[in-house]
Write an enzyme that holds these catalytic residues in place. Sequence first.
Site, mmCIF file in Angstrom:
data_model
loop_
_atom_site.group_PDB
_atom_site.id
_atom_site.type_symbol
_atom_site.label_atom_id
_atom_site.label_comp_id
_atom_site.label_asym_id
_atom_site.label_seq_id
_atom_site.Cartn_x
_atom_site.Cartn_y
_atom_site.Cartn_z
ATOM 1 N N ALA A 36 0.821 -1.210 0.000
ATOM 2 C CA ALA A 36 0.000 0.000 0.000
ATOM 3 C C ALA A 36 0.856 1.261 0.000
ATOM 4 C CB ALA A 36 -0.930 -0.003 1.220
ATOM 5 N N ASP A 39 2.379 1.679 -3.438
ATOM 6 C CA ASP A 39 1.369 2.189 -4.368
ATOM 7 C C ASP A 39 1.128 3.679 -4.166
ATOM 8 O OD1 ASP A 39 -0.652 -0.839 -4.217
ATOM 9 O OD2 ASP A 39 1.107 -0.333 -5.422
ATOM 10 N N LEU A 85 24.316 -23.484 -25.590
ATOM 11 C CA LEU A 85 25.213 -24.290 -24.769
ATOM 12 C C LEU A 85 25.172 -25.746 -25.199
ATOM 13 C CD1 LEU A 85 24.432 -22.930 -21.181
ATOM 14 C CD2 LEU A 85 26.322 -22.295 -22.679
ATOM 15 N N GLU A 128 24.259 -22.571 -11.585
ATOM 16 C CA GLU A 128 22.978 -21.887 -11.468
ATOM 17 C C GLU A 128 21.914 -22.674 -12.233
ATOM 18 O OE1 GLU A 128 24.939 -18.613 -14.375
ATOM 19 O OE2 GLU A 128 23.090 -17.972 -13.391
ATOM 20 N N LYS A 130 19.064 -23.744 -14.825
ATOM 21 C CA LYS A 130 18.763 -23.389 -16.209
ATOM 22 C C LYS A 130 17.267 -23.105 -16.310
ATOM 23 C CE LYS A 130 19.392 -24.858 -20.992
ATOM 24 N NZ LYS A 130 18.006 -24.537 -21.396
ATOM 25 N N GLU A 188 17.521 -14.501 -18.894
ATOM 26 C CA GLU A 188 16.312 -15.241 -19.272
ATOM 27 C C GLU A 188 15.080 -14.506 -18.768
ATOM 28 O OE1 GLU A 188 17.402 -17.884 -20.807
ATOM 29 O OE2 GLU A 188 15.723 -19.239 -21.141
ATOM 30 N N CYS A 426 0.584 -35.236 -53.617
ATOM 31 C CA CYS A 426 0.472 -35.090 -55.076
ATOM 32 C C CYS A 426 0.101 -36.390 -55.788
ATOM 33 C CB CYS A 426 1.769 -34.534 -55.649
ATOM 34 S SG CYS A 426 3.160 -35.697 -55.620
ATOM 35 N N CYS A 453 8.919 -39.080 -52.041
ATOM 36 C CA CYS A 453 8.017 -38.807 -53.161
ATOM 37 C C CYS A 453 8.854 -38.397 -54.357
ATOM 38 C CB CYS A 453 7.044 -37.683 -52.770
ATOM 39 S SG CYS A 453 6.184 -36.944 -54.173
#
Length: 795
Positions: A36, A39, A85, A128, A130, A188, A426, A453
């Site tokens: 609050a 805001d 990577l 870390e 991913k 990311e 076809c 084909c």
Amino acid sequence: MTQAQDAAERIAALRSEIDAHNYRYYVLDEPSVPDAEYDRLFRELKALEAEHPELITPDSPTQRVSGSALAAFGTIRHEVPMLSLGNAFEEQDLLDFDRRVRDGLADELGGAGHDLFGDAVSIEYTCEPKLDGLAVSLLYEHGVLVRGATRGDGTTGEDISANVRTIRNVPLKLHGAGWPEVLEVRGEVFMSKAGFEALNARAMEVGGKTFANPRNAAAGSLRQLDSKITASRPLEFCAYGYGRVEGGSLPGTQYEILQALRVWGIPISRELKLAASVQDCRSYYQDIGARRDALAYEIDGVVFKVNRIDWQRELGFRAREPRWAIAHKFPAREELTELVNVEFQVGRTGAITPVARLKPVQVGGVTVTNATLHNMDEVARLGLMIGDTVVIRRAGDVIPQVMQVVPERRPGDAQPVRVPEHCPVCGSEVERTQLIKRGKGRESVSAGAVYRCVGRLVCQAQLKQSIIHFASRRAMEIDGLGDKIVEQLVDRGLVKSPADLYALTYDQVVQLEGFAEVSTNNLLNAIAASRAPTLARFIFALGIPDVGEETAKLLARTLGSLERVQRALPEVLTYLPDIGHEVAYEIHNFFEEEHNQDVIAQLLGNGVQIQEDGGLHPEFAAYATFPDFIDKLSIPYVAATGAKNLATHFKTVEALISADWLDLSAMKGLNERAKKAVRDYFSDTLHAERARAIEAQLREFGMHWESEKQQVEGLPLAGQTWVLTGTLEAMSRDVAKGKLEFLGAKVAGSVSAKTSCVVAGPGAGSKLAKASELGVAVLDEQAFLEQLAGYGISL
């Protein structure tokens, strides 16, 4: 003090306080005031800026969403490529990665990466999670966010600047001090599990479209043309590295760099740890894997990076990935479902590929309805029948695949999977390919795994896919020619080969669905703009089987002209790095085919002008040796040592071809069986003429061992580093780069004290300024063209 001055001071104080709260909330995870109160401060700032709009600045917290929706994203070229990577799926893969790192740093470690007692010397790694999101680049200049871009293909991404500004934990202005003047942060963008669930819940309430998983939600949100929509989505950013750095420096380790980013207000992973050895990496992987489901976000593995930056530079890169980092993926998640049907799709080369249609099932948070079956050999290996219960595996973004059949659940009415006798598109016949294996003087033919084909470009599926590939970004780069437009052009009979694109008229295009005057002119202009491709792009665009982008670049760089690539014999092509017999024959056969010759002639006749160097790259002058020549003939029982002895004894190709029993019996270093094989081989007139043809082409190309050798280091620009910046008008930057490399120069993405020269076209910015600051020579485009002309290089 005036009212305006009071307002300016209050606005500055509010911005500073709000930025501090953002930092504590998003980066430190230590909010210091209730929502609050936050805001209230934000509302006060907005009100003051509304009263004094002249005081609004781009880095104000209120400016995360502004402006109208975009018509389309622009493109951004990454000056430092955003590489992918390499992956480790098993523990042994991680141990092998550690071994390769130690071997690559043998000199730095004082030996072969092992101590006197035989134990491996430990390397420190950062660890870390991913994140399962979308890779992006954030560019800060003088501490202010100026641009955001997607990874794209690693070289070129989309400009999403307006959208990244809406992500709440992305600082619009860096905190503190000490950051470089230009700093590119890479990381990311993702959506938490809770944010994803809330987004889908809101969508369901209003009858909107829901997302299948957090990654799709993040990617879809970030690529909204209206940034207000992006702002309404619960996106987050997490930094994992950096790209461009100018006007300053970063710490010497990966861990310290990330900590510096954190101090400057950029969020990093709270799970970031240092590992003293690969054993510690294994422990980290096991620990976070056990906690995976309890994390607030989706992850699909762990990323390990060599901590020291100087060691990262020493290890360097291979292909499109660094040698100093690896992603250790978690085991794929599997589920059971029912195989409802098998359908057959027709690809660009006519390959008929089986696709499994499945009863929908959730696998790793994604609803899976289709899975790849690769080819009919795979169907046979699995023993697959329609109606079977199957195990489906999905690993990250990899296309789901059928892993095995559960035979005890097979129903009594299960049906076998049969290849159609006629193309489903076809109606042409479907034939099984033949696999030709070549070795020591003989060829063996067996049934291949692919059915094809035979309709070629009569088959609309093949034609459409060929043109989509031809127009794609890495090929001819015809902007705006998407799948739906290609379908219309083919369905209406306006395009029957890629060459027809360059004969399209305004009246033909404007009649297409969704087209009007502006869109028609835009497409025709895009087609016209693609008429001058580099040789590498043109070769890749042709869609030669097994010839990807890198092989196309290799052909263009080494042979220098389309005419030479077209005529190259497969044996000559094998002298080029990484081109084996099978690929060499694919290239040769493609250009031997009359239809392909006609299409290329039509393309050139319709105004396509290929940008090529024309000459053989100096590195390959006199590249072939006589022993290699003999060895590549694949004479039975003649290995590399025997080939060397034959070359020493006979000196010339003609002497070898015409050698009789007396000549052969007199030589040493070859057993009787091999001598008989040599005589039998050249007794075949076809073999003798082929050998003469190969030698003649090596001589014509300048690759023959008697050709004049050119020293690469003797090239005019050998040892120099050049930088291209701005927009070149006479040629693309790719073409300019190729010409500089042909002259021996290295082309870099950033300016430093070691830069020899900068070519600056219109729109040059920070690189030009950096060159001026360092006193580096600068050429405009006209001066650059004149210098090229002085070396005999024309457009």
